[in-house]
Design a protein around this motif. Structure first.
Motif, PDB file in Angstrom:
ATOM      1  N   GLN A 126       0.828  -1.204   0.000  1.00 54.81           N
ATOM      2  CA  GLN A 126       0.000   0.000   0.000  1.00 54.81           C
ATOM      3  C   GLN A 126       0.867   1.261   0.000  1.00 54.81           C
ATOM      4  OE1 GLN A 126      -3.253  -0.264  -0.314  1.00 54.81           O
ATOM      5  NE2 GLN A 126      -3.682   1.942  -0.291  1.00 54.81           N
ATOM      6  N   LEU A 127       1.913   1.246   0.819  1.00 54.53           N
ATOM      7  CA  LEU A 127       2.830   2.390   0.855  1.00 54.53           C
ATOM      8  C   LEU A 127       3.531   2.596  -0.485  1.00 54.53           C
ATOM      9  CD1 LEU A 127       4.387   1.930   4.423  1.00 54.53           C
ATOM     10  CD2 LEU A 127       3.072   3.906   3.628  1.00 54.53           C
ATOM     11  N   LYS A 128       3.942   1.509  -1.116  1.00 56.64           N
ATOM     12  CA  LYS A 128       4.635   1.618  -2.405  1.00 56.64           C
ATOM     13  C   LYS A 128       3.698   2.125  -3.499  1.00 56.64           C
ATOM     14  CE  LYS A 128       8.207  -1.837  -1.535  1.00 56.64           C
ATOM     15  NZ  LYS A 128       9.261  -0.800  -1.443  1.00 56.64           N
ATOM     16  N   GLY A 129       2.395   1.934  -3.311  1.00 59.34           N
ATOM     17  CA  GLY A 129       1.432   2.394  -4.306  1.00 59.34           C
ATOM     18  C   GLY A 129       0.956   3.821  -4.099  1.00 59.34           C
ATOM     19  N   TRP A 130       1.502   4.507  -3.098  1.00 62.36           N
ATOM     20  CA  TRP A 130       1.048   5.874  -2.816  1.00 62.36           C
ATOM     21  C   TRP A 130       1.211   6.844  -3.983  1.00 62.36           C
ATOM     22  CZ3 TRP A 130       1.768   8.245   2.719  1.00 62.36           C
ATOM     23  CH2 TRP A 130       0.849   7.637   3.589  1.00 62.36           C
ATOM     24  N   PRO A 131       2.318   6.826  -4.712  1.00 63.15           N
ATOM     25  CA  PRO A 131       2.454   7.803  -5.805  1.00 63.15           C
ATOM     26  C   PRO A 131       1.273   7.771  -6.769  1.00 63.15           C
ATOM     27  CG  PRO A 131       4.563   6.752  -5.386  1.00 63.15           C
ATOM     28  CD  PRO A 131       3.552   6.012  -4.552  1.00 63.15           C
ATOM     29  N   ALA A 132       0.720   6.587  -7.012  1.00 67.69           N
ATOM     30  CA  ALA A 132      -0.431   6.491  -7.917  1.00 67.69           C
ATOM     31  C   ALA A 132      -1.667   7.160  -7.323  1.00 67.69           C
ATOM     32  CB  ALA A 132      -0.725   5.022  -8.236  1.00 67.69           C
ATOM     33  N   TRP A 290       0.084  18.795   5.692  1.00 64.29           N
ATOM     34  CA  TRP A 290       1.473  18.340   5.524  1.00 64.29           C
ATOM     35  C   TRP A 290       1.816  17.265   6.549  1.00 64.29           C
ATOM     36  CZ3 TRP A 290       5.430  18.622   9.148  1.00 64.29           C
ATOM     37  CH2 TRP A 290       6.713  18.275   8.691  1.00 64.29           C
ATOM     38  N   LEU A 291       1.399  17.474   7.796  1.00 66.72           N
ATOM     39  CA  LEU A 291       1.766  16.554   8.874  1.00 66.72           C
ATOM     40  C   LEU A 291       1.104  15.194   8.704  1.00 66.72           C
ATOM     41  CD1 LEU A 291       3.371  16.367  11.535  1.00 66.72           C
ATOM     42  CD2 LEU A 291       1.295  17.089  12.730  1.00 66.72           C
ATOM     43  N   PHE A 292      -0.124  15.175   8.194  1.00 65.06           N
ATOM     44  CA  PHE A 292      -0.863  13.927   7.973  1.00 65.06           C
ATOM     45  C   PHE A 292      -1.146  13.807   6.477  1.00 65.06           C
ATOM     46  CE2 PHE A 292      -1.665  14.959  12.362  1.00 65.06           C
ATOM     47  CZ  PHE A 292      -1.614  13.736  13.011  1.00 65.06           C
ATOM     48  N   PRO A 293      -0.156  13.409   5.690  1.00 66.51           N
ATOM     49  CA  PRO A 293      -0.306  13.436   4.227  1.00 66.51           C
ATOM     50  C   PRO A 293      -1.430  12.566   3.692  1.00 66.51           C
ATOM     51  CG  PRO A 293       1.724  12.307   4.894  1.00 66.51           C
ATOM     52  CD  PRO A 293       1.184  12.976   6.110  1.00 66.51           C
ATOM     53  N   ALA A 294      -1.815  11.523   4.437  1.00 67.92           N
ATOM     54  CA  ALA A 294      -2.916  10.666   3.974  1.00 67.92           C
ATOM     55  C   ALA A 294      -4.186  10.916   4.779  1.00 67.92           C
ATOM     56  CB  ALA A 294      -2.522   9.192   4.080  1.00 67.92           C
ATOM     57  N   GLY A 295      -4.164  11.952   5.638  1.00 72.42           N
ATOM     58  CA  GLY A 295      -5.310  12.231   6.506  1.00 72.42           C
ATOM     59  C   GLY A 295      -6.525  12.714   5.751  1.00 72.42           C
ATOM     60  N   GLY A 296      -6.297  13.505   4.689  1.00 68.33           N
ATOM     61  CA  GLY A 296      -7.376  13.954   3.823  1.00 68.33           C
ATOM     62  C   GLY A 296      -8.503  14.647   4.565  1.00 68.33           C
ATOM     63  N   GLU A 297      -9.732  14.398   4.097  1.00 70.82           N
ATOM     64  CA  GLU A 297     -10.922  15.065   4.625  1.00 70.82           C
ATOM     65  C   GLU A 297     -11.172  14.708   6.080  1.00 70.82           C
ATOM     66  OE1 GLU A 297     -13.587  17.957   4.125  1.00 70.82           O
ATOM     67  OE2 GLU A 297     -12.197  17.233   2.596  1.00 70.82           O
TER      68      GLU A 297
END
Length: 616
Positions: A126-132, A290-297
């Protein structure tokens, strides 16, 4: 890299070893829905689902993500010390690596065995797929600086900020006073889908003098402070609200602000604590992104809710922390309350009683005086200088809660700067003479009876459409309702009748207004507890109960995934030995597996297998 099935095998074993409290915390943090989960292998599969993993990664800050991503590059499990060395080698800070690993283990984002940590394959993928997904790589997690510089609060802004915060704090406290007072007269219905029913929302908004959109926010603040609560689908004041209403302005605000602080989630508390002297608003939101890059909404909504309430409570003003707000976050409620009281306008304890039956307060009325005055007068206008109006029905209302003609006169004389005007004296005397003209008693079977010495009053009660829901019917010299004494009494009181309650002997008694029994949400089915019970029943640690079933489930996962496992076998002399095996099948109570190290096939009795674990 280890196979996904091997990750599930290791994770299932880790989950099985957790206490009920740890399992409950994990299930809550990962938002697991347990309808289809029957055992710990099902739970491991659910936790290793890509959507579930992404949700969990969104709860981790940038530093924790660096630790996790760095560890995912390791081919073997490592200790916390080794993980810190790997993080340091990448040029990142390693001071919190151990804490990050412990937190990730609690979130089931890493597996732990013998003080060594490993990242499950599904998490690494999952981490490796983040750029997509438009999310940062490991290098970007390390190299990207905070997107917005923190803007410090200048000293020249402090006075303006504090004045604005005091205004917000005073207005919110006043609105919640009006909210509680209105709910004392009539509770508000909560809809099944959530939110207050529209007619009740309009009524509460009018009482508080706020826009209808503000009602749920103020109701939430009051609920958080334990001043109102849901009871049988109705919003009602709690017993704690009485003490709050009689407290000082500083005490009122301190309770509201303390509840805000206590409910702050740990991650948001740390963020705000570090920014107690800096501008919030857009700069804070950009920093959180910035602090939570995958935190989103999810993170944006959480921060928005608490910063919105901070503005209402005067913790901030125009997104700038006030002096009391900074003190609340850094020093605690007591210091903050002292700072806020210094900003509030001085309270007054005396008022002007006027010939037109109005009462004018020349400043903010002391809460204890205001609370009692409200029992005998209606609020007409709330501001720094408030106005009240006395009426026959308001005097009836005061007597319903225990006041007498004498106690009303004594109280008003004590707070008046102008004495008691003659029209008010006459009104109090007249109301006192008529009070008790309608009497409500309790009957056997929980019903209530109503009587009056005036026949005209009895006829009025029978035809009054405003109280038709009581279903009053004439039986001899009384009116009978199917409802109990308290409900009938308070309904007639709110309808402005001169009503009193009496016991079986005809003596006058004082009834207390109903309040919510508890300051807590209505009970719901504890699905987490049910799931934990199902997991324990399906995977008991007692080998005599389900040990064999657990062993077979482990072997089944390993066979399907062609996973190499460590099988511990008990020998005839009582000692044990480990074999690194790739299981092929289980039949007739025996395991057939390939020992690749010895390049032979082994057949082992299941009764001799002590334990199964991931290959080390």
């Amino acid at each position: 890299m280890p196979a996904t099935d091997e990750s599930a095998l290791a994770l299932a074993a880790q989950l099985r070893a957790l206490s009920d409290a740890e399992l409950s915390a994990l299930l809550g943090a990962r938002e697991v829905r347990g309808a289809s989960i029957k055992d710990f292998f099902d739970l491991a599969d659910a936790l290793l689902d890509p959507d579930s993993i992404q949700l969990a990664l969104g709860r981790l800050d940038r530093s924790a993500l660096v630790t996790l991503a760095t560890l995912s590059d390791s081919d073997i499990p490592v200790t916390a010390q080794d993980a810190a060395a790997l993080v340091t080698a990448r040029g990142a800070a390693s001071a919190a690596v151990a804490a990050h690993l412990a937190a990730a283990a609690r979130m089931a984002l890493v597996t732990r065995a013998d003080d060594r940590y490993a990242v499950p394959t599904a998490v690494a993928q999952q981490l490796k797929g983040w750029p997509a997904l438009g999310l940062p790589t490991l290098d970007e997690l390390q190299a990207t600086p905070a997107s917005a510089a923190l803007v410090p609060v200048s000293q020249t802004e402090v006075r303006v900020t504090d004045a604005g915060s005091a205004e917000h704090a005073f207005a919110t406290s006043t609105s919640i006073v009006e909210l509680i007072s209105e709910l004392q007269h009539e509770s508000a219905r909560e809809l099944a889908r959530g939110g207050v029913a529209l007619p009740d929302s309009k009524r509460l908004a009018a009482s508080m003098g706020v826009d209808i959109e503000r009602v749920p926010e103020l109701l939430d603040i009051a609920n958080r402070a334990g001043l109102v609560a849901l009871d049988s689908g109705r919003w009602m004041p709690t017993s704690a609200s009485a003490d709050w209403l009689s407290g000082s302005s500083g005490q009122r605000w301190a309770r509201l602000a303390s509840a805000w602080l206590e409910r702050l989630p740990a991650d948001i508390r740390v963020i705000l604590g570090h920014r107690a002297h800096a501008v919030w608003g857009d700069q804070l939101q950009e920093y959180v992104d910035w602090l939570f890059p995958a935190g989103g909404e999810h993170m944006r909504e959480r921060v928005l809710i608490y910063t919105r309430d901070a503005q209402l409570l005067g913790i901030t003003s125009d997104h700038v922390p006030s002096t009391p707000g900074t003190a609340l976050i850094t020093e605690g409620p007591e210091t903050a309350a002292a700072a806020m009281v210094a900003l509030f306008p001085p309270e007054v304890t005396q008022v002007y009683l006027q010939h037109d039956l109005s009462i004018v307060s020349p400043g903010p009325l002391a809460p204890a005086v205001d609370a009692r005055l409200r029992t005998m007068a209606d609020v007409e206008g709330r501001a720094l200088a408030s106005t009240y109006r006395v009426s026959t029905s308001s005097i009836y209302r005061a007597m319903a809660v225990g006041e007498t003609v004498q106690s009303i006169r004594k109280f008003l004389s004590g707070i008046s700067l102008t004495g008691i005007p003659q029209p008010l004296e006459y009104l109090i005397a007249e109301a006192g003479n008529r009070y008790g003209l309608v009497r409500v008693a309790a009957m056997d079977g929980g019903r209530a009876s109503v009587r009056s010495t005036e026949e005209s009053m009895m006829r009025t009660l029978l035809v009054d459409h405003g109280i038709s829901s009581l279903g009053l019917t004439r039986v001899g010299d009384r009116l009978i309702s199917r409802f109990d004494q308290e409900l009938v009494f308070w309904s007639l009181s709110e309808a402005r009748y001169p009503v009193t309650a009496e016991n079986a002997n005809g003596d006058v008694i004082v009834l207390k207004r109903p309040t919510a029994a508890r300051a807590a949400p209505a009970e719901t089915v504890d699905t987490t507890a049910s799931l934990i019970e199902r997991l324990r029943l399906g995977s008991s640690s007692d080998p005599d109960v389900t040990g064999a079933a657990w062993l077979l489930r482990q072997l089944d996962v390993a066979i399907k995934g062609k996973v190499t496992i460590t099988v511990t076998v008990q020998l005839n002399d009582g000692s044990t030995t480990d074999f690194q095996l790739e299981p092929a099948s289980v039949a007739g109570g025996r395991l057939r597996a390939l020992d690749r190290k010895a390049d032979i096939e082994r057949t082992l009795p299941l009764s001799k297998i002590v334990s199964v674990s991931s290959a080390r």
